[in-house]
Design an enzyme around this catalytic site. Sequence first.
Site, PDB file in Angstrom:
ATOM      1  CG  HIS A   1      17.507 -26.028  67.461  1.00  0.00           C
ATOM      2  ND1 HIS A   1      16.775 -25.558  66.734  1.00  0.00           N
ATOM      3  CD2 HIS A   1      17.057 -26.559  68.621  1.00  0.00           C
ATOM      4  CE1 HIS A   1      15.749 -25.482  67.303  1.00  0.00           C
ATOM      5  NE2 HIS A   1      15.911 -26.271  68.631  1.00  0.00           N
TER       6      HIS A   1
ATOM      7  CG  ASP B   1       9.833 -23.726  69.015  1.00  0.00           C
ATOM      8  OD1 ASP B   1      10.416 -23.036  68.161  1.00  0.00           O
ATOM      9  OD2 ASP B   1      10.276 -24.835  69.223  1.00  0.00           O
TER      10      ASP B   1
ATOM     11  CB  CYS C   1      12.290 -28.580  78.876  1.00  0.00           C
ATOM     12  SG  CYS C   1      11.128 -28.494  77.593  1.00  0.00           S
TER      13      CYS C   1
ATOM     14  CD  GLU D   1       7.674 -27.073  71.342  1.00  0.00           C
ATOM     15  OE1 GLU D   1       8.817 -26.509  71.446  1.00  0.00           O
ATOM     16  OE2 GLU D   1       7.466 -27.994  70.768  1.00  0.00           O
TER      17      GLU D   1
HETATM   18  C1  PEP Z   1      11.538 -25.148  73.114  1.00  0.00           C
HETATM   19  O1  PEP Z   1      10.959 -24.748  72.178  1.00  0.00           O
HETATM   20  O2  PEP Z   1      11.543 -24.299  74.071  1.00  0.00           O
HETATM   21  C2  PEP Z   1      12.456 -26.263  73.375  1.00  0.00           C
HETATM   22  C3  PEP Z   1      12.819 -26.729  74.499  1.00  0.00           C
HETATM   23  O3  PEP Z   1      12.579 -26.933  72.240  1.00  0.00           O
HETATM   24  P1  PEP Z   1      13.579 -26.547  71.154  1.00  0.00           P
HETATM   25  O4  PEP Z   1      14.511 -25.608  71.383  1.00  0.00           O
HETATM   26  O5  PEP Z   1      14.526 -27.890  71.028  1.00  0.00           O
HETATM   27  O6  PEP Z   1      12.885 -26.256  70.118  1.00  0.00           O
HETATM   28 MG    MG Z   2      10.846 -26.428  70.661  1.00  0.00          MG
END
Ligand code: PEP
Ligand code: MG
Length: 756
Positions: free
Chosen positions: A362, A627, A674, A603
Amino acid sequence: MLDTLRRIVQEVNNAPDIRSALDLMAQRVRDAMGTEVCSIYLRDNTEERYVLMASEGLKREAVGRVSLGFSEGLVGQVGLREEPINLEDAFAHPKFHYLAETGEDPFHAFLGVPVMHHGKVLGILVVQQRDARRFDQSEEAFLITISAQLSAVIAHAHASGVLFEQLDAHEDLPSFHDGQPGASGAAIGTGVLLFPEADLSAVPDREPEDISAEIALLDEALVRVRQEIRDLAERAKTTLGAEEQALFDVYLRMLDRHALPAEVVARIREGQWAQGALRTVVDAHVHNFEMMDDPYLRERAADVRDLGRRVLGQLQSRSRRRITFPEHCILLGDDVSAPMLMELPQENIVGIATTRGSRNSHMAIVARAMGIPTVVGAQNLPLKKLDGKELIVDGFRGRVIANASAELKEQFQEIIAEERHLQAGLEKLRDLPAQTEDGERIRLQVNTGLMTDINRSIERGAEGVGLYRTEIPFMVRDRFPSEEEQRLIYREQLSAFAPHPVTMRTLDVGGDKALSYFPIEEENPFLGWRGIRLTLDHPEIFIVQVRAMLKAAEGLDNLRIMLPMITSVIEAEEAQHLIHRAWLEVREEGVDVAMPPVGVMIEVPASVYQARALAQRVDFLSVGTNDLTQYLLAVDRNNRQVSDLYNSCHPAVLHALLHVVEQAHEEGKPVSVCGEMAGDPSTALLLLAMGYDTLSMNASNLLRVKAAVRQVNMGFLRQLLNEVLAMDNGEVIASYLDLQLTKVGLGDLIRHRKAA
Ligand code: PEP
Ligand code: MG
C-alpha cells in the site's frame, strides 16, 4: 552444532563492520570445523572476479589482493555449478589453480560451498586441510548451513558496494542498490532517514553541527538517566534483595563520567553526533560482553543495551529530532507508511526509497498516487550511510544510486526533464474524452484516499472516483473517527467530485493495513481477518461508517458503496442488509438521501466464480486486481522474495478478468477495474478490449492511460486481446504487449525505462 551455529551467526551479526564480520566468520568457522584454513571469496561483479576477502590460515597479505576469474580455479567452479565441491586432494583436480601468494601449498583437502542469496552467487566459502581426506557429510552440511545463514550479511555489504570500495579506498565510487520500482519516475535529492525513536540500532551516522552542543545534550541526558535509575532503585528497595539492588549501582557506575560517557564524548569530538556516538560505544561494549564465556558476564550485554536505550530516549526527547527537510528530499527508511508520508512536507519530497515492501504494497500505491518516484524493497540499502547524501532514485528500474558520477547525474537530469515534458503534453488531454480512434468510450476514474488526491484528480479531468480507500483517514488517527468526523471527510470527497459518482469502499483493514489502535495479531494476515470479514464482525463500526457516508451524500446523491474482500453471497447479503438498516435509520432522522448503489469487489478467486451470483444481487462489480493477482497466484503482494512471480499478465489472471466482465454483463451490471492494472496503459488497453466499462486508477496515471486509449482502435485491441489470451506464459504476454504497443507508437507511454 546448532548452538555453535547460533553463536557464530549472532557474533557475525553484531560485528561493527563488514570487514570484521568476514574475519570473524572465517575464524569461527575454522575453529568450529577444526580445519586449518577457512577463506571467504566474494564476487566482484565489476571486475568479474572472486576476491579473497578474509582468511584464517592463508597468508594475511593475500587478503584483498588475490582473486580468481569467474570460471577460474575450484572457487570459480563452485560458483559456476552453484553447488559444493568436496575434494580429497585439490591439487589433483584439473581445474585447480595454484595461488602462490596465499601460501596454500600444504593444504590438500578442499571443500567449497557457494554463498547464495535470492538465487544469486555472492561468494564462495572454502575450508582446507593439510591431510588429503574428504570432508564428511556432516561437515559439508554444516558449511552449507552456515553459508546460507550468513548470506544476508554478505548480501548487505555486497549490494551497498562497501566491500570493494574499502579495499581500494575508493569511497566515492558510485554505488547501486537494487530494489523494485514502487512508483515510476526519477528524482535527485538528499537522503533523509526516517528512523524509529528509542531504537539504538536505527540511529544513523551524522556529523554534528556543534560539537559542544552535542556534548551538552549528552550531559543533560545523563543527569536525567542517573536520576531515573536512582528513583528506580528507591522504588525497588522493598521488593528486591540486596543482590539485585547492587545492579543499580553497577548501572550508575557505568554512567560515571569516566566510564561509558567518556568514550561517547571522545566519539563526539571525532565528529559524530551524540546519538551516533552513543550507538557506536554501546555496540562495542555489548559485543565485548557477548563474546565472554562466563554466562553471568554475557548477561551484562543486556544491561549495557538497556542503559544505551535509556540515554538515547533522553537524548531524543530533548532534541526531539527536528528533521530539517532539504528542498529536494529523498525519504529513506525500512518502511515509510502512508500516514507518515502525509505528515511530512510533501512539497519537499521528491523521492522515496525503502528496504521493505514491494511494488504492490500500500505504501507504493500511495507513493504512485502522489506521483513520487519510489524504490521499494531495496533490502540492502545502507540506510544509515545514505542519510544526508545526494542520491538518485530511479523509480523506473527500482534502483537507488549514491555517489553518482557527473555523467550519470546529467543523464538523470535529462530523464527528469523529458518526463516533465511528456506530462506537460498530456495535460492538453484533460477535457478530451477517453475514446478510441473509432469512438469506443471508456470511463476513467481515480482512486483516492488522501486529501491531496482531490485536486490532483480534478486537474486531470477524472470522471469520478472508482475507489475511495476509506481506511486511509482511519490509519492517520489514534482512534476510530467518530460518525461526524467521518461525515465531514466523506462530504469533502463527495462534493469535490459531484455530480460524478464517488465509490466509497467500506473499511478495508487487516492484511498489510493496520490501525495502531486496533491491533490484529495473525500468523497469516492476508488470509485472515480483513476487509468485510472484520466489519461484519463489528457491525457497530460498519454501521457508523455507512451512516456517515449516507449523511455526507445528502443533497449530492453521488455516493456508491463498495464492499471489499467478498468471498461469498452471504457476506454481500449481510452487508447489504446492514446498509439498508443504516439507510432507514438516517432517513428516520430526517436525512434526505436516496439508497445508494451497492457493489462488491472481486478480489479473491472465489468471487470470480461467484461473479454471476453476486452480480444478480448487487448494483455493480469492481475488480481489485492487486489482491486478485495475489490470491490467484498465491504470491504475497508485499514479499519481495517472490515479487518476480507477481504478474498481472499471468494467463490465469487474464482469463479470470474476462470471465468476470462476461458474467457481469450477462446480468446487465456495470463492471470496473480499480487495481493497479487499470493504471498501466498496456494492461488498461487489454481491459478496454475485454469490455470493462470503467477503469479507476491513481490520478498520476490517468492522462497516460487516456492518451493510450485515444491512439488505438478497437479492431487492433480485440486482435491483441485474442492473441494474448491464446498464450500460456505471463512473461511472454507482458513482453508481447509492450512490443506490439511500441510498434503502434505508444512506446513513450508504456515505457518502463532502463535508465542507468
Ligand atoms: C485491489 O486489491 O486491487 C484493490 C484495489 O484494493 P487494495 O489495493 O486497496 O487492496
Ligand atoms: Mg484489495
